[in-house]
Design a protein around this motif. Sequence first.
Motif, PDB file in Angstrom:
ATOM      1  N   ARG A 391       0.837  -1.189   0.000  1.00  0.00           N
ATOM      2  CA  ARG A 391       0.000   0.000   0.000  1.00  0.00           C
ATOM      3  C   ARG A 391       0.878   1.248   0.000  1.00  0.00           C
ATOM      4  O   ARG A 391       1.732   1.426   0.860  1.00  0.00           O
ATOM      5  N   ILE A 392       0.685   2.116  -0.993  1.00  0.00           N
ATOM      6  CA  ILE A 392       1.431   3.366  -1.086  1.00  0.00           C
ATOM      7  C   ILE A 392       0.695   4.476  -0.343  1.00  0.00           C
ATOM      8  O   ILE A 392       1.274   5.210   0.459  1.00  0.00           O
ATOM      9  N   ASP A 393      -0.589   4.608  -0.606  1.00  0.00           N
ATOM     10  CA  ASP A 393      -1.443   5.544   0.111  1.00  0.00           C
ATOM     11  C   ASP A 393      -2.861   4.990   0.061  1.00  0.00           C
ATOM     12  O   ASP A 393      -3.075   3.831  -0.337  1.00  0.00           O
ATOM     13  N   GLN A 394      -3.831   5.823   0.405  1.00  0.00           N
ATOM     14  CA  GLN A 394      -5.209   5.339   0.481  1.00  0.00           C
ATOM     15  C   GLN A 394      -5.746   4.892  -0.868  1.00  0.00           C
ATOM     16  O   GLN A 394      -6.575   3.987  -0.940  1.00  0.00           O
ATOM     17  N   ASN A 396      -3.643   4.227  -3.780  1.00  0.00           N
ATOM     18  CA  ASN A 396      -2.676   3.603  -4.677  1.00  0.00           C
ATOM     19  C   ASN A 396      -1.957   2.464  -3.978  1.00  0.00           C
ATOM     20  O   ASN A 396      -1.671   2.535  -2.771  1.00  0.00           O
TER      21      ASN A 396
END
Length: 466
Positions: A391-394, A396
């Motif tokens: 998980r990169i951010d919410q 992506n």
Amino acid sequence: MRSLKRALLALTVLASTPLALTPAPAAAQQPAGPERLALTIYNQNLALVEDVRRLNLPAGRSRQEFPGVSASIRPETVSLSGDGLSVVEQNFDFDLLTPDKLMTAAVGDEIGLVRINPATGGETELRARVLAANEGVVLQIGDRIEVLRDDGVPTRVIFDEVPANLRPRPTLSVTLNADRAGTRETTLSYLTTGLSWRADYVIDFDEAAGRMDLTGWITLTNQSGVTFTDADTRLVAGELNMLSGLGGGYGGRNTYGTDSGDAEDLADYYIYPIPERVTVANNQTKQVGLYAATGVPARKRYRSEFSGFGNRQPSSAEVAVVFDNSRASGLGRALPSGIVRVYMDDVGGQSRFVGEDGIGHTSAGAEVAITTGSAFDVTVQTTITDSQVIRIDQNNARTRYEMAYDVRNARREPVTVELRQTGLGRNGRLISESQTGERPNADTRVWQVRVPANGTTRVTATFEIE
């Protein structure tokens, strides 16, 4: 018309007085045959015909007839040029003289009949009026109505004339305006369908020596309705933009290179002159040599390509013969699209066919790969040994794939397999690999994998994919 055709097959068509098969007005002239004939044949069922003749013309207007032009001519493309000449009008007559049409044209008129007694050979002459020529010929002979039958009794039909609209062969008539009387050279040019060409190649591949011999053939097909004799012939490779739907060249792969070839070019097309004049009869297919090269460096290539990431059962590697179409290799010529057939010698020295492939128009300097089939004894199996979502951010995330590629070789000699993994995408990243590869484009990773005889080589790699 079937019964009419059967009836006419038994007839000998005569005339009461000698007739020219192509009646023409007194002012019309038929020039002598062409002094020079040139064909430019495109690989799209299209050809440009250039017919050069010397005409002896009166001053002012006259009509010239050109019998024997292509029956598939495109009349709107006709051009006639010459010093001091202008074209007033032109007509293309393609209603051809046949027994059926001759009888149909005689409906309402009288014809002569000569019936022969099979026993005595005696002849009986009579006149008959043709009432109909639809599914048979209906005649009025005196007060009787008879049907012309194919009953084995020898019969000759005598026509008084040949209708002016029927021609023994397609004829172009042109009304010219000449500024002076005299002889001058003229060029008749037009486009025609019914002429086509294709290229065929033969490769004799010596795997042990790493060499091959390449022979190129051109196959010409003429279904234009006329024979072209002693024509200077050129072939054009390239896809023309045709509004009439005449396009559709060979749909093979296009291969691009950086060398300039030895073929003459026209706009963005290649022209291949045939060295000797060619005669192509109507409804004939003819083969002529294009070129030949010997001792061209070549190699066998094994390749396996995988799109995306997943577990797959063992699959056979693709086999191809690869060579460089370069001057350094002894070629360096633009290759027209066509079929390439590959032969190799077996252990007994006998030449055997091993496969064929199509190529698109191939420029000089390009690498050419001719796929001949699949190798059942060289296989590749792919396995996902681990995967996880990062998980990169919410909104992506990236997926990490740990891949294993097992390359197996059941042959008695080592091989090199070109292993290709596609599906990386523009932002895909290589995290690690057990063997150094290369990235020829943003979407692909390639390894050259050496596999020992009767052995297996494993390649591992880790990717992160958006």
